[in-house]
Design a protein around this motif. Structure first.
Motif, mmCIF file in Angstrom:
data_model
loop_
_atom_site.group_PDB
_atom_site.id
_atom_site.type_symbol
_atom_site.label_atom_id
_atom_site.label_comp_id
_atom_site.label_asym_id
_atom_site.label_seq_id
_atom_site.Cartn_x
_atom_site.Cartn_y
_atom_site.Cartn_z
ATOM 1 N N GLU A 188 -43.507 -18.111 0.428
ATOM 2 C CA GLU A 188 -44.466 -18.901 0.737
ATOM 3 C C GLU A 188 -44.299 -19.972 1.818
ATOM 4 N N SER A 189 -42.983 -20.424 1.660
ATOM 5 C CA SER A 189 -42.628 -21.713 2.700
ATOM 6 C C SER A 189 -42.609 -20.965 4.131
ATOM 7 N N GLU A 190 -43.034 -19.878 4.463
ATOM 8 C CA GLU A 190 -42.726 -19.209 5.885
ATOM 9 C C GLU A 190 -44.222 -19.449 6.532
ATOM 10 N N ARG A 191 -45.302 -19.697 5.523
ATOM 11 C CA ARG A 191 -46.808 -19.602 5.979
ATOM 12 C C ARG A 191 -46.783 -20.876 7.067
ATOM 13 N N PRO A 192 -47.924 -20.525 8.275
ATOM 14 C CA PRO A 192 -48.444 -19.349 8.461
ATOM 15 C C PRO A 192 -47.552 -18.189 9.015
ATOM 16 N N ILE A 193 -47.674 -17.149 8.536
ATOM 17 C CA ILE A 193 -46.807 -15.944 8.974
ATOM 18 C C ILE A 193 -47.511 -14.695 9.399
ATOM 19 N N GLY A 194 -47.181 -14.080 10.376
ATOM 20 C CA GLY A 194 -48.050 -12.824 10.655
ATOM 21 C C GLY A 194 -47.233 -11.712 10.509
ATOM 22 N N VAL A 195 -47.666 -10.645 9.869
ATOM 23 C CA VAL A 195 -46.958 -9.193 9.887
ATOM 24 C C VAL A 195 -47.255 -8.614 11.149
ATOM 25 N N GLN A 196 -46.322 -7.898 11.731
ATOM 26 C CA GLN A 196 -46.423 -7.334 13.049
ATOM 27 C C GLN A 196 -46.517 -5.714 12.554
ATOM 28 N N LEU A 197 -47.503 -4.977 13.068
ATOM 29 C CA LEU A 197 -47.616 -3.394 12.874
ATOM 30 C C LEU A 197 -47.534 -2.626 14.193
ATOM 31 N N PHE A 198 -46.915 -1.607 14.009
ATOM 32 C CA PHE A 198 -46.704 -0.754 15.263
ATOM 33 C C PHE A 198 -47.057 0.766 14.980
ATOM 34 N N GLY A 199 -47.663 1.404 15.687
ATOM 35 C CA GLY A 199 -48.327 2.824 15.485
ATOM 36 C C GLY A 199 -49.191 3.229 16.750
ATOM 37 N N SER A 200 -49.675 4.252 16.508
ATOM 38 C CA SER A 200 -50.627 4.695 17.843
ATOM 39 C C SER A 200 -51.752 5.394 17.411
ATOM 40 N N ASP A 201 -52.289 5.401 16.177
ATOM 41 C CA ASP A 201 -53.404 5.895 15.626
ATOM 42 C C ASP A 201 -54.428 4.881 14.887
ATOM 43 N N PRO A 202 -55.679 4.853 15.299
ATOM 44 C CA PRO A 202 -56.379 3.728 14.810
ATOM 45 C C PRO A 202 -56.553 3.658 13.190
ATOM 46 N N GLU A 203 -56.912 4.980 12.764
ATOM 47 C CA GLU A 203 -57.123 5.156 11.471
ATOM 48 C C GLU A 203 -55.686 4.631 10.537
ATOM 49 N N VAL A 242 -49.320 -8.256 0.707
ATOM 50 C CA VAL A 242 -48.405 -9.445 0.800
ATOM 51 C C VAL A 242 -49.301 -10.647 1.450
ATOM 52 N N LYS A 243 -50.590 -10.357 1.647
ATOM 53 C CA LYS A 243 -51.675 -11.553 2.151
ATOM 54 C C LYS A 243 -50.902 -12.491 3.242
ATOM 55 N N PRO A 244 -50.622 -11.846 4.380
ATOM 56 C CA PRO A 244 -50.207 -12.634 5.308
ATOM 57 C C PRO A 244 -51.438 -13.334 6.114
ATOM 58 N N ASP A 245 -51.244 -14.264 6.863
ATOM 59 C CA ASP A 245 -51.943 -15.323 7.373
ATOM 60 C C ASP A 245 -52.712 -14.656 8.648
ATOM 61 N N PHE A 246 -51.957 -13.742 9.299
ATOM 62 C CA PHE A 246 -52.498 -12.867 10.364
ATOM 63 C C PHE A 246 -51.748 -11.567 10.596
ATOM 64 N N ILE A 247 -52.223 -10.554 11.375
ATOM 65 C CA ILE A 247 -51.851 -9.309 11.324
ATOM 66 C C ILE A 247 -51.631 -9.065 13.030
ATOM 67 N N ASP A 248 -50.467 -8.633 13.568
ATOM 68 C CA ASP A 248 -50.370 -8.678 14.833
ATOM 69 C C ASP A 248 -50.004 -7.099 14.971
ATOM 70 N N LEU A 249 -50.724 -6.635 16.335
ATOM 71 C CA LEU A 249 -50.458 -5.417 16.877
ATOM 72 C C LEU A 249 -49.252 -5.245 17.925
ATOM 73 N N ASN A 250 -48.373 -4.589 17.689
ATOM 74 C CA ASN A 250 -47.206 -4.450 18.554
ATOM 75 C C ASN A 250 -47.705 -3.621 19.815
ATOM 76 N N SER A 251 -48.089 -3.976 20.889
ATOM 77 C CA SER A 251 -48.316 -3.210 22.185
ATOM 78 C C SER A 251 -47.509 -3.654 23.364
ATOM 79 N N GLY A 252 -46.035 -4.053 23.097
ATOM 80 C CA GLY A 252 -45.173 -4.184 23.944
ATOM 81 C C GLY A 252 -43.660 -3.760 23.926
ATOM 82 N N CYS A 253 -43.610 -3.055 22.700
ATOM 83 C CA CYS A 253 -42.233 -2.737 22.597
ATOM 84 C C CYS A 253 -41.765 -1.654 23.441
ATOM 85 N N PRO A 254 -40.672 -1.804 24.408
ATOM 86 C CA PRO A 254 -40.320 -0.917 25.336
ATOM 87 C C PRO A 254 -39.462 0.023 24.933
#
Ligand SMILES: Cc1cc2nc3c(=O)[nH]c(=O)nc-3n(C[C@H](O)[C@H](O)[C@H](O)COP(=O)(O)O)c2cc1C
Length: 318
Positions: free
Chosen positions: A58-73, A86-98
């Motif tokens: 809990e002490s880490e808030r605000p925290i985002g969990v980053q997800l990666f994948g390629s299918d919208p559903e 985990v009820k994060p404060d936001f969810i991030d989409l990884n569109s940069g991993c090379p």
């Protein structure tokens, strides 16, 4: 909104930005943290190891969990699961991993090859959860063929709450330099907050990025390896205060604390392996570090690494 003006954000770093690292950075002054990337497929197939990457204190808030994948559903399903789990404060989409293993499955920076799919994914994720969905993008696939404006517009139009821009291309991987002028362009392109990322290594470079690009917040990755104090240094500069670097005693205590917390969180086997690189980062640049690094890499347990660290600092006077 989880993000405030001039916030310092800990970058998502696969294999590094675990709960121990994030808490360390937070204590030194980081404002917002992001988990390392988590596979939407892994969550779909109920991988316990994948789900474990999302756990935080809990002490880490605000925290985002980053997800990666390629299918919208699949990503919408993963976002929903993440929110419920985990009820994060936001969810991030990884569109940069090379890296190859991610892009060959059409995730990470590969999304930059498909603006329609990218828009669908952002839209599906943003509709799936009641918390903000953010995106982290690179400036394009090929160097100088910048497509970040188009993708920033698509992200905003599909409900993204903020954009992190790492202005390199996929093909650059981590070579060359970040094109900060792209951050300035994106800041003018969208109305949502823009987090600038890439090559911030000191208070001076953080302030330079903020003033040159107008970005809302700064994300720091590699410069925090073995140096969580970078957040204290930047915070001091932002407040117009003097900064005193850590003493060797403080450095030692921090490394030992990191090793112990790592062992407690991940178990001895993982700690003994992974803490080698971490301990080596912490002592980099201190006279005698090369010899100590050899001993660290030869150590058979995390307790042995602690011993090498104790000895190393025992021979140094502040
Ligand atoms: C070891 C390592 C792991 C990374 N893992 C991720 C990741 O999981 N998700 C992500 O979006 N970016 C990842 N990145 C990229 C960083 O988040 C960041 O964009 C990049 O390092 C540039 O910032 P910096 O110059 O401050 O390091 C990783 C980078 C490194 C070096």
């Amino acid at each position: 909104m989880f993000l405030k003006k001039n916030n310092l954000v800990v970058a998502p770093l696969a294999g590094i930005s675990d709960t121990v690292f994030r808490r360390m950075c937070k204590r030194m002054g980081a404002d917002v943290v992001v988990s390392e990337m988590v596979s939407a497929d892994g969550l779909h197939y109920k991988s316990e190891n994948t789900a474990a990457l999302m756990k935080f204190d809990e002490s880490e808030r605000p925290i985002g969990v980053q997800l990666f994948g390629s299918d919208p559903e699949r990503l919408a399903e993963a976002a929903q699961f993440t929110y419920e789990y985990v009820k994060p404060d936001f969810i991030d989409l990884n569109s940069g991993c090379p890296v190859a293993k991610v892009v060959k499955r059409n995730g990470g920076a590969a999304l930059l090859k498909n603006p329609v799919l990218f828009g669908k994914i952002v839209n599906a994720m943003a509709r799936a959860v009641p918390v903000p969905v953010t995106v982290k993008i690179r400036s394009g696939w090929n160097k100088y063929e910048w497509i970040d404006e188009e993708f920033a517009r698509i992200a905003e139009g599909n409900g993204a709450a903020a954009i992190t821009l790492h202005p390199r291309s996929q093909t650059m991987m981590f070579t060359g330099h970040s094109f900060w002028e792209r951050i300035a362009v994106i800041k003018k392109t969208v109305n949502i907050p823009v987090i600038g990322n890439g090559d911030v290594v000191s208070a001076e470079s953080a302030l330079k990025m903020l003033s040159e690009t107008g970005c809302d917040a700064v994300m720091i990755g590699r410069a925090a390896f073995g140096n969580p104090w970078i957040f204290a240094e930047i915070k001091a500069a932002l407040g117009g205060n003097d900064y005193t670097p850590p003493s060797n005693q403080e450095r030692k205590e921090t490394i030992l604390e990191h090793i112990r917390a790592y062992r407690q969180t991940h178990g001895e086997k993982y700690a003994a392996g992974e803490m080698k690189k971490c301990a080596a980062w912490y002592i980099k640049g201190i006279p005698g570090a090369n010899a100590a690094r050899c001993k660290i890499f030869a150590a058979g347990s995390s307790v042995e690494i602690e011993g090498v660290v104790e000895d190393f600092f025992g021979n140094i006077t502040d």
